[in-house]
Scaffold this active site. Sequence first.
Site, PDB file in Angstrom:
ATOM      1  N   GLY A  65       0.859  -1.179   0.000  1.00 13.71           N
ATOM      2  CA  GLY A  65       0.000   0.000   0.000  1.00 13.71           C
ATOM      3  C   GLY A  65       0.892   1.224   0.000  1.00 13.71           C
TER       4      GLY A  65
ATOM      5  N   ALA B   4       0.893   4.429   0.929  1.00 11.77           N
ATOM      6  CA  ALA B   4       1.197   5.273   2.091  1.00 11.77           C
ATOM      7  C   ALA B   4       2.026   4.495   3.115  1.00 11.77           C
ATOM      8  CB  ALA B   4      -0.098   5.780   2.729  1.00 11.77           C
TER       9      ALA B   4
ATOM     10  N   CYS C 274      -9.222  -3.250  -4.078  1.00 18.61           N
ATOM     11  CA  CYS C 274      -7.947  -3.382  -3.378  1.00 18.61           C
ATOM     12  C   CYS C 274      -8.079  -2.960  -1.909  1.00 18.61           C
ATOM     13  CB  CYS C 274      -6.849  -2.594  -4.094  1.00 18.61           C
ATOM     14  SG  CYS C 274      -5.169  -3.099  -3.639  1.00 18.61           S
TER      15      CYS C 274
ATOM     16  N   ASP D  40      -1.685   4.724  -6.346  1.00 20.07           N
ATOM     17  CA  ASP D  40      -0.237   4.563  -6.129  1.00 20.07           C
ATOM     18  C   ASP D  40       0.519   5.744  -6.699  1.00 20.07           C
ATOM     19  OD1 ASP D  40      -1.404   1.685  -6.110  1.00 20.07           O
ATOM     20  OD2 ASP D  40       0.509   1.650  -5.043  1.00 20.07           O
TER      21      ASP D  40
END
Length: 322
Positions: A28, A30, A135, A204
């Site tokens: 992920g 972040a 996701c 992303d």
Amino acid sequence: MTDDRGAADLVPAVEDTAESIASMEIRGAATIAGAAAEALAEQARGTDVDDPARFRATMRAAARRLHETRPTAVSLPNALRYVLQRMEGEDVEALRRRVVRASARFTRRLGEARDRLGEVGANRLQDGDVVMTHCHSTDALACIEAALDQGKSLSAIVKETRPRKQGHITAEALRELDVPVTLIVDSAARRYLDEADHVLVGADSIAADGSVINKIGTSGLAVNARERGVPIMTAAQTIKLHPETLTGHTVEIETRDEDEVIDPETRAGIGDIAVENPAFDVTPPRYMDAIVTESGQFPPESIVTLMRELFGDGAQTPWAEP
Ligand code: RUB
């Protein structure tokens, strides 16, 4: 001072973090950024080099090792840039202090940005909405969390998200928030869009033309949502904005192991087939209603104004060899 020597001075925490990012134990956009910033702080704290030039070289080597793990989430190089650009000082102690402080500040800002964008995204959701997710995105979940805090009641249709099934992580996180969840396979998304009021995804990377780069399947979902008249937003804090796209570069799409798609035994049973496994895709701006950031919400086509404000005309690579 060569970069090989910088690499030889890396502390184990940097290698551990790099391996965890590459294997997706840490995943992920972040979360990857936060882990990379923390690994730089570990490098600064843990190294025993006593020469400022050598200290700088080890920090650049650490950043390069972290950078090479996964190519698509720009939050990773943005995190490395944030920390290394603040590495100033005449002696090792000063340099170390600056790196550790910058890393802590970056991590704090990640959390603050997530909370702020959550409030912005929550304003787009109505009481009683059914939200479809794809996701697992912490920024997207922040919008749902903030809407719940505003007293709205929501339910969710969660796409499984082949091949790694990050939808299961989203389903678990939503259940922890007491949100009713219906899990569906990816192929069922168009059918269930008729029951959804909003589609909510993360990112992303976001390119200067407003394209959203996110988990494979996002673009098909966005096209279907537009066809069905269901609004779709991307929740993405500004570390997801890709500075190099300001100067015409494209975003590299990661290709992952074919075994994630089909196990070798089943594959052998089928016969001689090609298998491809791109991890991300590009959603053109015309299929996205809004990009929600900690600086407010933007129509995708106008995100470039925010990018110019934040990055000027491009990006530096402070981890490169001098
Ligand atoms: C994760 C993914 C997420 C974004 C945003 O892909 O595509 O939607 O990274 O996540 P992977 P966040 O599982 O391959 O890393 O909002 O948490 O930054």
